[in-house]
Scaffold this motif. Structure first.
Motif, PDB file in Angstrom:
ATOM      1  N   ASP A 142       0.826  -1.208   0.000  1.00 47.01           N
ATOM      2  CA  ASP A 142       0.000   0.000   0.000  1.00 47.01           C
ATOM      3  C   ASP A 142       0.864   1.263   0.000  1.00 47.01           C
ATOM      4  OD1 ASP A 142      -2.637  -1.188   0.113  1.00 47.01           O
ATOM      5  OD2 ASP A 142      -2.089  -1.865   2.117  1.00 47.01           O
ATOM      6  N   LEU A 272       3.867   6.385  -2.325  1.00 46.79           N
ATOM      7  CA  LEU A 272       2.455   6.045  -2.425  1.00 46.79           C
ATOM      8  C   LEU A 272       2.028   5.982  -3.882  1.00 46.79           C
ATOM      9  CD1 LEU A 272       1.910   8.685   0.182  1.00 46.79           C
ATOM     10  CD2 LEU A 272       0.669   6.575   0.532  1.00 46.79           C
ATOM     11  N   PRO A 275      -3.392   9.121  -5.979  1.00 45.57           N
ATOM     12  CA  PRO A 275      -4.464   9.263  -4.974  1.00 45.57           C
ATOM     13  C   PRO A 275      -5.628   8.306  -5.175  1.00 45.57           C
ATOM     14  CG  PRO A 275      -3.701  11.419  -5.659  1.00 45.57           C
ATOM     15  CD  PRO A 275      -3.004  10.427  -6.542  1.00 45.57           C
ATOM     16  N   THR A 278      -4.702   4.897  -3.796  1.00 42.20           N
ATOM     17  CA  THR A 278      -4.225   4.795  -2.418  1.00 42.20           C
ATOM     18  C   THR A 278      -5.325   4.232  -1.529  1.00 42.20           C
ATOM     19  OG1 THR A 278      -2.728   6.668  -2.729  1.00 42.20           O
ATOM     20  CG2 THR A 278      -3.261   6.064  -0.469  1.00 42.20           C
ATOM     21  N   PRO A 280      -7.585   3.215   1.784  1.00 44.05           N
ATOM     22  CA  PRO A 280      -7.984   3.956   2.983  1.00 44.05           C
ATOM     23  C   PRO A 280      -7.032   3.726   4.145  1.00 44.05           C
ATOM     24  CG  PRO A 280      -9.904   2.932   1.961  1.00 44.05           C
ATOM     25  CD  PRO A 280      -8.701   2.398   1.240  1.00 44.05           C
ATOM     26  N   ARG A 283      -3.967   5.885   3.656  1.00 39.97           N
ATOM     27  CA  ARG A 283      -4.276   7.292   3.956  1.00 39.97           C
ATOM     28  C   ARG A 283      -4.362   7.516   5.458  1.00 39.97           C
ATOM     29  NH1 ARG A 283      -7.785   6.770  -0.625  1.00 39.97           N
ATOM     30  NH2 ARG A 283      -9.586   6.425   0.729  1.00 39.97           N
ATOM     31  N   ILE A 286      -0.768   7.610   6.939  1.00 38.03           N
ATOM     32  CA  ILE A 286      -0.082   8.859   6.641  1.00 38.03           C
ATOM     33  C   ILE A 286      -0.648  10.003   7.477  1.00 38.03           C
ATOM     34  CG2 ILE A 286       0.297  10.611   4.869  1.00 38.03           C
ATOM     35  CD1 ILE A 286       2.153   8.216   4.671  1.00 38.03           C
ATOM     36  N   THR A 287      -1.960  10.036   7.635  1.00 38.35           N
ATOM     37  CA  THR A 287      -2.594  11.063   8.482  1.00 38.35           C
ATOM     38  C   THR A 287      -2.077  10.961   9.907  1.00 38.35           C
ATOM     39  OG1 THR A 287      -4.594  11.121   7.132  1.00 38.35           O
ATOM     40  CG2 THR A 287      -4.781  11.928   9.387  1.00 38.35           C
TER      41      THR A 287
END
Length: 294
Positions: A142, A272, A275, A278, A280, A283, A286-287
């Motif tokens: 991922d 990555l 978008p 990518t 969930p 994401r 990374i958040t």
């Protein structure tokens, strides 16, 4: 062609054995064999070479393996995307990283992720940056924490994480340590080098810097782990050019600044896919990293 057949095919390809694959899939061996035979009839070609001890892929089987992995990865991503819309993050997070990567507390980050998303299965793969970039491109990972080398596939996004200079490490009794001065690639032309395999980020950066300076160098001692490299340096078997933060891992060694490389730096990035591709889970990771929630 059914998804069930592709899953059966992939299991046999991975285990190289019908009985083990059937046990893992929790299906009967006869049912698994029938599924594979039906797939071979549809494709009009054998997918496996069968012997009494193992099975191996034919050329057609190897071609199908690539596409089967891609299809099943996209199916998994579709399920995860729908779950994310429903407010539930589940599925799998497949993460790759180099050893001792700078700027990312990988273990702490994954622990924080697991606390927040207990329904997501975490899979971690450690490899060189080149292999990790290929795995993300192929959809088998991922995302990956890797080193920017300038040769990353164009279709990948690179989120900058940290940057630091490269440093020369040597034994305290090495002549370079006695001089205690910054060195250039030209100063190191005749030295014995300890380094990582060519796929590793630090090795790629060092090779490129010496090539740009027109200085040939021979890596006499090649390793695939950080502590193995440091052990060889500790025995005064050579010198190494490494990321600056490595100097803290073995205080007995001497660290010298490296100059004259045109600003070559060890830059770590999160690799990555685009978008829209990518997952969930990627994401969310990374958040978490960006907000310092590890």
């Amino acid at each position: 062609m059914e998804l069930r057949q592709l899953r059966h095919f992939l299991a046999v390809a991975e285990d190289q054995h019908f009985t083990r694959a059937a046990e893992r899939l929790m299906v009967s061996q006869s049912g698994l064999s029938a599924s594979i035979r039906a797939l071979e009839r549809e494709l009009q070609t054998p997918l496996f070479v069968r012997t009494t001890r193992r099975v191996t892929l034919t050329e057609a089987g190897r071609a199908l393996l690539v596409e089967a992995e891609r299809v099943l990865d996209r199916v998994r991503a579709a399920h995860e995307a729908v779950a994310a819309v429903q407010g539930v993050l589940r599925g799998t997070l497949a993460l790759g990283t180099e050893q001792c990567i700078a700027g990312v507390p990988v273990a702490r980050l994954l622990a924080g992720f697991r606390r927040r998303h207990p329904d997501v299965e975490i899979r971690l793969r450690q490899a060189g940056s080149g292999a990790l970039a290929d795995e993300v491109t192929a959809g088998r990972l991922d995302l990956a924490f890797a080193v920017r080398t300038g040769t990353d596939p164009e279709q990948l996004r690179a989120l900058a994480l940290s940057s630091e200079p490269m440093t020369v490490l040597c034994h305290a009794e090495h002549p370079l340590a006695a001089a205690g001065a910054a060195v250039t690639p030209e100063d190191l032309g005749g030295e014995v080098f300890v380094d990582f395999h060519p796929d590793w980020g630090p090795r790629r950066i060092t090779d490129a810097a010496f090539a740009a300076a027109g200085v040939p160098r021979t890596v006499a001692l090649e390793v695939n782990d950080v502590h193995g490299l440091l052990d060889l340096l500790d025995e005064n078997l050579g010198i190494a050019v490494v990321p600056h933060h490595f100097r803290h891992k073995r205080p007995s060694l001497t660290a010298l600044p490296l100059k004259g490389t045109g600003g070559a730096a060890y830059e770590t990035v999160a690799l990555l896919p685009p978008p829209e591709a990518t997952s969930p889970a990627a994401r969310a990771l990374i958040t978490l990293l960006e907000t310092g929630g590890a």
